[in-house]
Design a protein around this motif. Sequence first.
Motif, mmCIF file in Angstrom:
data_model
loop_
_atom_site.group_PDB
_atom_site.id
_atom_site.type_symbol
_atom_site.label_atom_id
_atom_site.label_comp_id
_atom_site.label_asym_id
_atom_site.label_seq_id
_atom_site.Cartn_x
_atom_site.Cartn_y
_atom_site.Cartn_z
ATOM 1 N N VAL A 23 -19.746 -24.077 76.434
ATOM 2 C CA VAL A 23 -19.941 -22.567 76.526
ATOM 3 C C VAL A 23 -19.631 -22.177 78.111
ATOM 4 O O VAL A 23 -19.152 -21.126 78.435
ATOM 5 C CB VAL A 23 -21.175 -22.332 75.808
ATOM 6 N N ALA A 24 -20.392 -22.895 78.708
ATOM 7 C CA ALA A 24 -20.419 -22.598 80.204
ATOM 8 C C ALA A 24 -19.219 -22.730 80.972
ATOM 9 O O ALA A 24 -18.732 -21.639 81.708
ATOM 10 C CB ALA A 24 -21.464 -23.352 81.006
ATOM 11 N N LEU A 25 -18.415 -23.605 80.575
ATOM 12 C CA LEU A 25 -17.012 -24.095 81.192
ATOM 13 C C LEU A 25 -15.973 -22.910 80.600
ATOM 14 O O LEU A 25 -15.432 -22.270 81.616
ATOM 15 C CB LEU A 25 -16.468 -25.442 80.784
ATOM 16 N N SER A 26 -16.089 -22.555 79.289
ATOM 17 C CA SER A 26 -15.298 -21.587 78.924
ATOM 18 C C SER A 26 -15.544 -20.208 79.398
ATOM 19 O O SER A 26 -14.747 -19.264 79.999
ATOM 20 C CB SER A 26 -15.228 -21.382 77.442
ATOM 21 N N ALA A 120 -2.429 -15.421 75.653
ATOM 22 C CA ALA A 120 -2.875 -16.213 74.375
ATOM 23 C C ALA A 120 -3.845 -17.282 74.862
ATOM 24 O O ALA A 120 -4.928 -17.629 74.255
ATOM 25 C CB ALA A 120 -1.554 -16.843 73.866
ATOM 26 N N LEU A 121 -3.709 -17.824 76.056
ATOM 27 C CA LEU A 121 -4.458 -19.135 76.626
ATOM 28 C C LEU A 121 -5.772 -18.410 76.734
ATOM 29 O O LEU A 121 -6.890 -18.993 76.277
ATOM 30 C CB LEU A 121 -3.900 -19.636 77.806
ATOM 31 N N ILE A 122 -5.995 -17.430 77.467
ATOM 32 C CA ILE A 122 -7.153 -16.709 77.850
ATOM 33 C C ILE A 122 -7.953 -16.453 76.391
ATOM 34 O O ILE A 122 -9.277 -16.205 76.505
ATOM 35 C CB ILE A 122 -6.995 -15.602 78.760
ATOM 36 N N ARG A 123 -7.024 -15.741 75.573
ATOM 37 C CA ARG A 123 -7.691 -15.097 74.127
ATOM 38 C C ARG A 123 -8.375 -16.673 73.387
ATOM 39 O O ARG A 123 -9.343 -16.485 72.911
ATOM 40 C CB ARG A 123 -6.765 -14.646 73.518
ATOM 41 N N ILE A 128 -13.152 -19.900 72.054
ATOM 42 C CA ILE A 128 -14.108 -20.878 72.207
ATOM 43 C C ILE A 128 -15.429 -20.718 72.777
ATOM 44 O O ILE A 128 -16.212 -21.211 72.245
ATOM 45 C CB ILE A 128 -13.332 -21.780 73.251
ATOM 46 N N HIS A 129 -15.519 -19.653 73.779
ATOM 47 C CA HIS A 129 -16.651 -19.265 74.470
ATOM 48 C C HIS A 129 -17.618 -18.803 73.426
ATOM 49 O O HIS A 129 -18.916 -18.842 73.212
ATOM 50 C CB HIS A 129 -16.435 -18.378 75.447
ATOM 51 N N LYS A 136 -17.197 -17.695 61.874
ATOM 52 C CA LYS A 136 -18.468 -17.168 61.857
ATOM 53 C C LYS A 136 -19.257 -18.571 62.078
ATOM 54 O O LYS A 136 -20.310 -18.209 62.464
ATOM 55 C CB LYS A 136 -18.680 -16.523 60.393
ATOM 56 N N VAL A 137 -18.842 -19.781 61.482
ATOM 57 C CA VAL A 137 -19.654 -20.839 61.585
ATOM 58 C C VAL A 137 -19.890 -21.266 63.136
ATOM 59 O O VAL A 137 -21.276 -21.312 63.547
ATOM 60 C CB VAL A 137 -19.083 -22.100 60.815
ATOM 61 N N GLY A 138 -18.950 -21.219 63.737
ATOM 62 C CA GLY A 138 -19.003 -21.463 65.365
ATOM 63 C C GLY A 138 -19.741 -20.209 66.031
ATOM 64 O O GLY A 138 -20.789 -20.790 66.972
ATOM 65 N N ASN A 139 -19.637 -19.119 65.508
ATOM 66 C CA ASN A 139 -20.743 -17.935 66.239
ATOM 67 C C ASN A 139 -21.939 -18.244 65.941
ATOM 68 O O ASN A 139 -22.772 -18.161 66.842
ATOM 69 C CB ASN A 139 -20.073 -16.583 65.504
ATOM 70 N N ALA A 140 -22.339 -18.668 64.729
ATOM 71 C CA ALA A 140 -23.706 -19.139 64.298
ATOM 72 C C ALA A 140 -24.397 -20.376 65.215
ATOM 73 O O ALA A 140 -25.278 -20.140 65.726
ATOM 74 C CB ALA A 140 -23.848 -19.252 63.048
ATOM 75 N N ILE A 141 -23.357 -21.172 65.469
ATOM 76 C CA ILE A 141 -23.611 -22.432 66.157
ATOM 77 C C ILE A 141 -23.852 -21.963 67.378
ATOM 78 O O ILE A 141 -24.972 -22.508 68.304
ATOM 79 C CB ILE A 141 -22.782 -23.574 66.115
#
Length: 166
Positions: A23-26, A120-123, A128-129, A136-141
């Motif tokens: 999360v920090a790197l992204s 596209a890359l930055i999106r 990822i961030h 939604k699962v990733g957002n919850a994580i």
Amino acid sequence: MRRTFLVVHRWLALVVAAFLFVVALSGSLLVFEGPVARAYATRVVPRGSPLPLDTLAARASVATGGSSVGLVVFGDGPEFAMGLMLVRPGDSNAQPRFFSADPYTGSLVERQQADPAPVALIRTVHRIHTALLAGKVGNAIVTLVTVIAVLLGLTGVIVWWRDKLW
């Protein structure tokens, strides 16, 4: 009891650190999100004041054969076109169409379906961030990891302070 707490605290921190690293790197790469988006945004020549939104929506509807405006995205400044998403009312199978609109003249330019590679890359980095590319699962994580990290920080200070004071 204290020893068990310290072991759980350390292992939980190790697991959380892996997610926080991603999360920090992204997040550090997202510094470039605005400049990349502006570099590929459609530009217009400002002429007086922009048209009212209802006029712009009516012109877009006429130009596209009765489509209705589903989304309006304002440009970052007066030299940038507005983004419009147009949908056909009553046609649930139709894909929305995306346009750049000159806010001064109301003219439309249909956007290409695929974003340029840097956009596209930055999106993707943004997804990822915010959700680890897992919806939604990733957002919850990400949310859970953030809450756990804050709690670990607070309990870590208490544990550290206790060792220093007593």
